[in-house]
Design a protein around this motif. Structure first.
Motif, PDB file in Angstrom:
ATOM      1  N   ALA A  95     -11.395   3.374   5.022  1.00 33.82           N
ATOM      2  CA  ALA A  95     -11.151   2.055   4.432  1.00 33.82           C
ATOM      3  C   ALA A  95     -10.230   2.183   3.226  1.00 33.82           C
ATOM      4  O   ALA A  95      -9.541   1.230   2.858  1.00 33.82           O
ATOM      5  CB  ALA A  95     -12.468   1.399   4.029  1.00 33.82           C
ATOM      6  N   GLY A 108       2.297  -3.628  -0.297  1.00 35.26           N
ATOM      7  CA  GLY A 108       0.912  -3.571   0.189  1.00 35.26           C
ATOM      8  C   GLY A 108       0.231  -4.916   0.023  1.00 35.26           C
ATOM      9  O   GLY A 108       0.835  -5.893  -0.448  1.00 35.26           O
ATOM     10  N   THR A 109      -1.032  -4.950   0.379  1.00 36.25           N
ATOM     11  CA  THR A 109      -1.808  -6.192   0.291  1.00 36.25           C
ATOM     12  C   THR A 109      -1.763  -6.744  -1.138  1.00 36.25           C
ATOM     13  O   THR A 109      -1.621  -7.953  -1.348  1.00 36.25           O
ATOM     14  CB  THR A 109      -3.275  -5.914   0.676  1.00 36.25           C
ATOM     15  N   THR A 110      -1.918  -5.857  -2.107  1.00 37.67           N
ATOM     16  CA  THR A 110      -1.951  -6.287  -3.503  1.00 37.67           C
ATOM     17  C   THR A 110      -0.675  -7.051  -3.849  1.00 37.67           C
ATOM     18  O   THR A 110      -0.731  -8.145  -4.428  1.00 37.67           O
ATOM     19  CB  THR A 110      -2.088  -5.057  -4.433  1.00 37.67           C
ATOM     20  N   HIS A 156     -11.956  -8.067  -2.713  1.00 35.16           N
ATOM     21  CA  HIS A 156     -11.403  -6.895  -3.403  1.00 35.16           C
ATOM     22  C   HIS A 156     -10.749  -7.421  -4.690  1.00 35.16           C
ATOM     23  O   HIS A 156     -10.282  -8.561  -4.738  1.00 35.16           O
ATOM     24  CB  HIS A 156     -10.343  -6.269  -2.488  1.00 35.16           C
ATOM     25  N   SER A 164      -8.012  -7.113  -5.783  1.00 32.26           N
ATOM     26  CA  SER A 164      -6.635  -7.607  -5.590  1.00 32.26           C
ATOM     27  C   SER A 164      -6.601  -9.035  -5.059  1.00 32.26           C
ATOM     28  O   SER A 164      -5.538  -9.658  -5.044  1.00 32.26           O
ATOM     29  CB  SER A 164      -5.842  -6.675  -4.680  1.00 32.26           C
ATOM     30  N   VAL A 168     -11.147 -12.835   2.273  1.00 27.66           N
ATOM     31  CA  VAL A 168     -10.975 -11.562   2.961  1.00 27.66           C
ATOM     32  C   VAL A 168     -11.463 -11.703   4.406  1.00 27.66           C
ATOM     33  O   VAL A 168     -12.476 -12.340   4.672  1.00 27.66           O
ATOM     34  CB  VAL A 168     -11.724 -10.444   2.197  1.00 27.66           C
ATOM     35  N   THR A 203     -12.075  -8.949   6.546  1.00 27.38           N
ATOM     36  CA  THR A 203     -13.086  -7.908   6.764  1.00 27.38           C
ATOM     37  C   THR A 203     -13.350  -7.224   5.434  1.00 27.38           C
ATOM     38  O   THR A 203     -12.407  -6.713   4.807  1.00 27.38           O
ATOM     39  CB  THR A 203     -12.575  -6.886   7.804  1.00 27.38           C
ATOM     40  N   ASN A 253     -14.113  -4.605   2.715  1.00 27.21           N
ATOM     41  CA  ASN A 253     -13.965  -3.149   2.622  1.00 27.21           C
ATOM     42  C   ASN A 253     -15.268  -2.481   2.193  1.00 27.21           C
ATOM     43  O   ASN A 253     -15.461  -1.295   2.421  1.00 27.21           O
ATOM     44  CB  ASN A 253     -12.846  -2.780   1.634  1.00 27.21           C
ATOM     45  N   ASP A 307      -6.821 -12.182   3.513  1.00 23.52           N
ATOM     46  CA  ASP A 307      -6.612 -10.784   3.153  1.00 23.52           C
ATOM     47  C   ASP A 307      -7.067  -9.944   4.345  1.00 23.52           C
ATOM     48  O   ASP A 307      -8.264  -9.791   4.596  1.00 23.52           O
ATOM     49  CB  ASP A 307      -7.439 -10.458   1.897  1.00 23.52           C
ATOM     50  N   ALA A 354      -6.357  -6.725   4.857  1.00 24.72           N
ATOM     51  CA  ALA A 354      -6.146  -5.298   4.569  1.00 24.72           C
ATOM     52  C   ALA A 354      -6.991  -4.414   5.490  1.00 24.72           C
ATOM     53  O   ALA A 354      -6.511  -3.416   6.020  1.00 24.72           O
ATOM     54  CB  ALA A 354      -6.480  -4.997   3.108  1.00 24.72           C
ATOM     55  N   GLN A 355      -8.255  -4.775   5.678  1.00 20.36           N
ATOM     56  CA  GLN A 355      -9.142  -3.948   6.508  1.00 20.36           C
ATOM     57  C   GLN A 355      -9.140  -4.388   7.962  1.00 20.36           C
ATOM     58  O   GLN A 355      -9.627  -3.666   8.830  1.00 20.36           O
ATOM     59  CB  GLN A 355     -10.585  -4.028   5.972  1.00 20.36           C
ATOM     60  N   SER A 401      -1.770  -4.101   4.415  1.00 22.28           N
ATOM     61  CA  SER A 401      -1.137  -2.865   3.939  1.00 22.28           C
ATOM     62  C   SER A 401      -0.848  -1.931   5.102  1.00 22.28           C
ATOM     63  O   SER A 401      -1.723  -1.733   5.956  1.00 22.28           O
ATOM     64  CB  SER A 401      -2.081  -2.114   2.996  1.00 22.28           C
ATOM     65  N   HIS A 455      -0.586   1.340   4.941  1.00 26.68           N
ATOM     66  CA  HIS A 455      -1.302   2.624   4.871  1.00 26.68           C
ATOM     67  C   HIS A 455      -2.736   2.549   5.375  1.00 26.68           C
ATOM     68  O   HIS A 455      -3.380   3.570   5.585  1.00 26.68           O
ATOM     69  CB  HIS A 455      -1.271   3.168   3.436  1.00 26.68           C
ATOM     70  N   LYS A 456      -3.248   1.329   5.570  1.00 26.66           N
ATOM     71  CA  LYS A 456      -4.612   1.194   6.101  1.00 26.66           C
ATOM     72  C   LYS A 456      -4.580   1.010   7.618  1.00 26.66           C
ATOM     73  O   LYS A 456      -5.600   0.724   8.247  1.00 26.66           O
ATOM     74  CB  LYS A 456      -5.318   0.013   5.438  1.00 26.66           C
TER      75      LYS A 456
HETATM   76  N1  PLP Z   1      -8.025  -6.068   0.116  1.00 26.87           N
HETATM   77  C1  PLP Z   1      -8.937  -5.289   0.698  1.00 26.87           C
HETATM   78  C2  PLP Z   1     -10.035  -5.900   1.502  1.00 26.87           C
HETATM   79  C3  PLP Z   1      -8.862  -3.906   0.552  1.00 26.87           C
HETATM   80  O1  PLP Z   1      -9.767  -3.121   1.131  1.00 26.87           O
HETATM   81  C4  PLP Z   1      -7.809  -3.366  -0.228  1.00 26.87           C
HETATM   82  C5  PLP Z   1      -7.752  -1.915  -0.458  1.00 26.87           C
HETATM   83  O2  PLP Z   1      -8.713  -1.204  -0.321  1.00 26.87           O
HETATM   84  C6  PLP Z   1      -6.876  -4.224  -0.788  1.00 26.87           C
HETATM   85  C7  PLP Z   1      -7.019  -5.573  -0.606  1.00 26.87           C
HETATM   86  C8  PLP Z   1      -5.716  -3.699  -1.576  1.00 26.87           C
HETATM   87  O3  PLP Z   1      -4.873  -2.969  -0.731  1.00 26.87           O
HETATM   88  P1  PLP Z   1      -3.644  -2.136  -1.341  1.00 26.87           P
HETATM   89  O4  PLP Z   1      -4.217  -1.251  -2.400  1.00 26.87           O
HETATM   90  O5  PLP Z   1      -3.129  -1.378  -0.159  1.00 26.87           O
HETATM   91  O6  PLP Z   1      -2.674  -3.106  -1.872  1.00 26.87           O
END
Ligand code: PLP
Length: 420
Positions: free
Chosen positions: A42, A105-107, A135, A137, A183, A185, A187, A212, A214-215, A235, A237-238
């Motif tokens: 994750a 990335g997501t952020t 998260h 972010s 979100v 899913t 994290n 969001d 990301a997951q 993102s 990288h995830k």
């Molecule tokens: N949102 C969720 C649900 C996440 O799990 C994460 C990172 O763990 C983020 C946002 C932020 O992702 P990033 O650090 O790749 O921008």
């Protein structure tokens, strides 16, 4: 190493776990001389060889800055980069590649929406709704915006089992709501939220929704037109891609009306000291030289995911989650945080009287990589009255044997740490 897969998965689809694991070089590494057991997916997933090779090929074969270059290398790099936009569009079933903005990335994707949509449409007294399992972010950018604009942040509560309290959401949403940002899913809990329903409720009041994801991208198939979300952030990288890559999807009709995000090269149509005009979407939101190699690597990750049997991968992840949950529940003193139905393959737990960090450090000595702490969801930890959890997050390349190693090593950790 014994590789355990759900026999049902193997039978149905010929899901070949050993072959898949060979695609990920890091998985055959060791930690302190022990086979690496990587259960921190994750945080970031490992990368298949094809992604690593895509980076290598770019830097050793056609490294050049893209767009505007007339020369061979620049054009080759530009074409490879632009192709990824089409790949992403198809991957999430967007209507057009104009709706795909590359970010870090997501952020950054969420911050981009806060800085553009927020700047244009949010005023004093307006309300933004997020959830209690976000998260950081998907919390902090909205807090900053609310502070600047005098807007108000509202939070959908989380139920004891880790689900969102949708009845409360229905009460929170109102005439002042300008945006819902949730979100897909979690994290930390693995909860898969009913985002389609949330979007339907918000849209019935003409309120825009950011998801969001990301997951979500690695565990689910996302179709933005079916979801009907206004924005989707994720993102690279995830989802097997390089770090420093991400995407903001936005409906073209909305993006077209937004002001630029950052100013600089690429995002302009023409610049003079009197007046600057801006490029069309999506480039309007992509100032400066992008992370070219990494975006190409993200394209390769999408290629990898698109050729694998994702249904079988999902079934295998469910199997790992089920095995881990059952084994953890049998260990005295272990309490799993978040057990919503249909959750993703993430298991967070606490152990009575023990510190998550100590457990994580012990597991590390056994070559097992888990994450400990608040997982950038501090308000969620407060909701459950705990400082943090141990989190094991599984991906399709993990094995039943690794789950066994986790739970057996946890028992040893508890025995050792309780003695002290
Ligand atoms: N949102 C969720 C649900 C996440 O799990 C994460 C990172 O763990 C983020 C946002 C932020 O992702 P990033 O650090 O790749 O921008």
């Amino acid at each position: 190493m014994r590789v355990l897969t759900d026999p049902a998965v193997t039978k149905i689809s010929g899901f070949d776990l050993e072959r898949i694991r060979k695609d990920f070089p890091v998985l055959s590494e060791t930690a302190y001389g022990k086979p690496l057991v990587y259960l921190d997916n994750a945080a970031t997933t490992q990368k298949p060889r094809s992604v690593i090779e895509a980076l290598n090929e770019y830097y050793s074969g056609y490294n050049a800055n893209i767009h505007r270059g007339v020369h061979y290398l620049s054009q080759k790099a530009g074409e490879a980069y632009d192709r990824v936009r089409v790949l992403v569009k198809d991957f999430i079933h967007a209507a057009s590649e104009r709706e795909i903005i590359f970010t870090r990335g997501t952020t950054e994707s969420i911050n981009l929406v806060a800085a553009t949509f927020g700047r244009k449409y949010i005023s004093a007294g307006d309300e933004i709704i997020i959830s209690g399992m976000e998260h950081h972010s998907n919390i902090v950018p909205w807090q900053l915006l609310c502070e600047e604009k005098g807007a108000v942040l509202k939070v959908i509560p989380v139920l004891d089992n880790g689900e969102l309290d949708l009845a409360s959401f229905q009460k929170l949403i109102g005439d002042k709501t300008c945006l819902v940002s949730v979100v897909h899913t979690s994290n930390t809990l693995g909860t898969v939220n009913p985002v389609k329903e949330i979007i339907r409720i918000a849209h019935s009041r003409k309120i825009k929704v950011l998801v969001d994801a990301a997951q979500a991208m690695i565990h689910s198939t996302i179709d933005v037109q079916d979801l009907d979300c206004d924005f989707l952030a994720f993102s690279g990288h995830k989802m097997l891609g390089p770090t420093g890559t991400g995407v903001l999807y936005g409906k073209a009709g909305i993006l077209e009306k937004l002001p630029p995000y950052q100013g600089g090269g690429e995002m302009i149509e023409s610049v003079s000291f009197d007046k600057t005009t801006f490029a069309d979407i999506p480039v309007r939101f992509e100032a400066g030289t992008p992370s070219i190699a990494d975006v190409i690597g993200m394209g390769s990750a999408i290629g990898y995911l698109s050729t694998m049997d994702r249904k079988a991968a999902g079934m295998h992840e469910k199997f790992l989650l089920k095995e881990a949950t059952a084994a953890l529940e049998e260990i005295p003193g272990v309490r799993i945080i978040g057990n919503s139905p249909g959750k993703a393959s993430v298991v967070s737990f606490v152990v009575d009287g023990l510190n998550a960090l100590d457990i994580g450090m012990y597991l590390d000595t056994r070559g097992i990589a888990v994450r400990t702490g608040h997982h950038c969801t501090e308000p969620l930890m407060n909701r459950f009255g705990i400082p943090g959890t141990v989190r094991a997050s599984f991906l399709f390349y993990n094995t039943g044997e690794e789950v066994r190693q986790l739970t057996e090593s946890l028992k040893m950790a508890i025995q050792l740490l309780t003695k002290k």
